[in-house]
Design an enzyme around this catalytic site. Structure first.
Site, PDB file in Angstrom:
ATOM      1  N   GLU A 203      -5.991  16.167  69.788  1.00  0.00           N
ATOM      2  CA  GLU A 203      -5.833  15.353  71.006  1.00  0.00           C
ATOM      3  C   GLU A 203      -4.383  15.356  71.477  1.00  0.00           C
ATOM      4  O   GLU A 203      -4.100  14.991  72.611  1.00  0.00           O
ATOM      5  CB  GLU A 203      -6.182  13.887  70.719  1.00  0.00           C
TER       6      GLU A 203
ATOM      7  N   ASP B  45      -1.095  14.678  50.623  1.00  0.00           N
ATOM      8  CA  ASP B  45      -0.964  14.537  49.180  1.00  0.00           C
ATOM      9  C   ASP B  45      -2.335  14.443  48.508  1.00  0.00           C
ATOM     10  O   ASP B  45      -3.213  13.718  48.999  1.00  0.00           O
ATOM     11  CB  ASP B  45      -0.167  13.246  48.927  1.00  0.00           C
TER      12      ASP B  45
HETATM   13  C1  GLC Z   1       1.259  14.679  44.512  1.00  0.00           C
HETATM   14  C2  GLC Z   1       2.757  14.636  44.618  1.00  0.00           C
HETATM   15  C3  GLC Z   1       3.316  14.087  43.354  1.00  0.00           C
HETATM   16  C4  GLC Z   1       2.770  12.694  43.147  1.00  0.00           C
HETATM   17  C5  GLC Z   1       1.260  12.695  43.153  1.00  0.00           C
HETATM   18  C6  GLC Z   1       0.721  11.321  43.287  1.00  0.00           C
HETATM   19  O1  GLC Z   1       0.807  15.628  43.642  1.00  0.00           O
HETATM   20  O2  GLC Z   1       3.255  15.910  44.918  1.00  0.00           O
HETATM   21  O3  GLC Z   1       4.710  14.062  43.361  1.00  0.00           O
HETATM   22  O4  GLC Z   1       3.238  12.189  41.930  1.00  0.00           O
HETATM   23  O5  GLC Z   1       0.737  13.430  44.223  1.00  0.00           O
HETATM   24  O6  GLC Z   1       0.926  10.852  44.581  1.00  0.00           O
END
Ligand code: GLC
Length: 581
Positions: free
Chosen positions: A289, A225
């Site tokens: 790993e 993310d």
């Molecule tokens: C990413 C996720 C989104 C979230 C953001 C903060 O872009 O896809 O849904 O709100 O990160 O974590």
């Protein structure tokens, strides 16, 4: 009229098959709270997913990516994690996760989980410890706490805005945080999502340990993310640009991958800093790993595409979402440039190109493509906003999916797109949960409309999503017509189109195939046409028919039920796969 130079017709050479599953995988995104609810509380859960994995195996995907199911106060639907090593009771238990993984593996499906390293929840034990200690403490040093500007520190440390709207800084107070001091902390998203300080070795060590925790359990990979956001420029300098991951600009591309837009437009001091790459190199060494073929995919909204390719250099991640295609709308010359530039930059580092049209952060693609300006990217659609044309959107959505699945590389599908689901565009504002709606005072509707629980059986309670009929967001009545049971076995349904497309894609090895523009269509502005192995994919993005080569066998057509079979002519907003004679 755009004319393609015949010297550049061959865009991408067929890949050798090293047996790395992710290179040509079709990966299906499950959004746990909205997929299937086994315990009937109105929120989807891990046992619900396990119970419906057969649907995914029958659809013909290779892997499942699960959005977060970790312990979380759910301030951003789970992207605010308070314990990275546990399952939130809303979704089940670790034993439920293990059962899901075992069932998926039995069905031949890989499982990719979400990792959220840019920020934790403010309810994470680390943030709670930071609040209990003094400015300058090692506990505070895990996050980005700073003194404010102004005579009494009453102004935020810099001018950064949150991606969800409003300032990216919150000031501590006795009432809200129980602290005597008045430092500020950075949160690029909601105030309940404090950014971690990735210059701190303790933060790095902790996430390496979290990765190992899930690798040891047997996951096949991680979706990272906000992979472009973890490192901030030294000194956190002011920046006047616009931060957004969703409504980036649609700059006209000029074909040069050094400038073709990745759809993000995010070039400020909080994004895409060179320092992020060392993190991924370390993570890659950890994955290497492990046995099996574990992978990392970056969610990185960066520009231009050549910058995105840096995330998938041989010693970094395996894939990055290619949002450029998603961001480009319904425009053949622009899409052709994106496609060519995507292969050029990814081929240069030996990584597969990925393709994606929908996810939990954007308006579902049939609805985007049905808007008065097809391809506009509003952050959500509300009752009083311009509404998409549902039939036209479905027609274009199916054509776009068939085009995407004909391209070599790896493809990401978002739950419900195999049903042709439109966005929920008439949700009551009182029901909305996305923090982006609240932080912009409703100026952005937010992402709830693409997160509505799936329709499985038209006549069951909650359309089969939940045994009690409860749903955390209401399903539109019209969705009964889209339910999986209505479409199963139905000739021409979107579900059967996806199944057949995935079956052929696999059988013909298109994911590892090559791509050559079809010369016969090089002079037109409304067609995207290319050869991948023995298949000629022709997508007509215009509204008038175009001629098809005579004598070719139609393998697949995205046309709606009731459309005439494409004979010598391909109707507008339609894609076909043809077998060359
Ligand atoms: C990413 C996720 C989104 C979230 C953001 C903060 O872009 O896809 O849904 O709100 O990160 O974590």
């Amino acid at each position: 009229m755009t004319t393609l130079d015949s010297r550049t017709l061959a865009v991408h050479a067929p890949g050798p098959d090293h047996g790395e599953w992710w290179r040509d995988a079709v990966i299906y995104q499950v959004y746990p709270r909205s997929f299937a609810d086994a315990n009937g509380d109105g929120i989807g859960d891990l046992p619900g997913i396990t119970g419906r994995l057969d649907h995914l195996a029958a659809l013909g995907v290779d892997a499942v990516w699960l959005s977060p199911f970790y312990r979380s106060p759910q301030a951003d639907a789970g992207y605010d994690v308070s314990d990275y090593r546990d399952v939130d009771p809303l979704f089940g238990t670790l034993a439920d996760f293990d059962a899901l993984l075992t069932r998926a593996h039995d069905l031949g499906l890989k499982v990719v989980v979400d990792m959220v390293p840019n920020h934790s929840s403010d309810e994470h034990v680390w943030f709670q410890e930071a609040l209990r200690t003094e400015p300058g403490s090692p506990e505070r040093a895990r996050y980005l706490f700073r003194e404010g500007k102004g005579a009494d520190g009453e102004l935020p440390p810099n001018n950064w805005q949150s991606i969800f709207g409003g300032p990216a800084w919150t000031r501590l107070s006795e009432e809200r945080h129980g602290t005597a001091d008045r430092q500020w902390y950075l949160h690029m998203f909601d105030s309940k999502q404090p950014d971690l300080d990735w210059t701190n070795p303790e933060v790095r060590a902790e996430f390496e340990s979290v990765l190992r925790f899930w690798l040891d359990r047997g996951v096949d990979g991680f979706r990272i993310d906000v992979a472009h956001g973890m490192v901030k420029a030294d000194g956190l300098p002011d920046w006047d640009g616009h931060v957004s991951m969703i409504d980036g600009t649609d700059d006209a591309a000029d074909g040069d991958p050094e400038s073709v837009s990745g759809g993000g437009g995010n070039q400020g001091p909080m994004f895409d800093q060179d320092g992020v790459h060392e993190i991924y190199r370390a993570w890659r060494r950890i994955l290497d790993e492990y046995d099996g073929d574990r992978m990392l995919v970056a969610e990185a909204w960066v520009d231009p595409l050549s910058r995105l390719a840096r995330y998938v250099r041989p010693d970094e991640m395996h894939q990055a979402f290619n949002f450029a295609f998603l961001a480009t709308g319904w425009n053949a010359p622009a899409l052709r440039e994106i496609i060519a530039a995507s292969y050029q930059v990814n081929d240069s580092v030996g990584a597969p190109t990925t393709w994606v049209l929908s996810n939990h952060d954007v308006v579902r693609h049939p609805s985007r493509l049905g808007l008065p300006t097809p391809g506009d990217r509003p952050n959500g659609i509300g009752r009083t906003d311009p509404q998409p044309d549902e039939e036209l959107g479905l027609r274009r959505g199916r054509a776009a999916s068939l085009l995407l699945l004909g391209l070599p590389g790896s493809a990401y599908l978002y739950q419900g797109e195999e049903l042709g689901l439109p966005e929920h565009t008439s949700l009551d504002d009182e029901l909305r949960e996305d923090p982006a709606f609240f932080r912009t005072n409703g100026a952005e509707r937010g992402r709830d409309g693409c997160r509505v629980p799936l329709p499985w059986e038209a006549d069951a309670p909650a359309m089969g999503y939940s045994p009690t009929g409860l749903t955390w967001l209401p399903q539109p009545e019209e969705w009964k017509a889209y339910a999986a049971d209505v479409q199963t076995g139905q000739d021409g349904s979107t579900l059967e189109l996806y199944r057949e497309t995935l079956r052929l894609r696999r059988e013909l090895g298109l994911g590892l195939g090559g791509m050559v523009w079809a010369e016969e269509y090089a002079g037109t502005d409304q067609v995207i046409a290319f050869r991948n192995r023995d298949v000629l994919v022709v997508a007509n993005l215009g509204s008038t028919p175009v001629p098809l080569p005579t004598g070719a066998q139609v393998l697949l057509s995205s046309g709606l039920t009731g459309d005439a079979d494409p004979g010598d002519e391909l109707p507008g907003d339609t894609t076909v796969w043809l077998r060359l004679g």
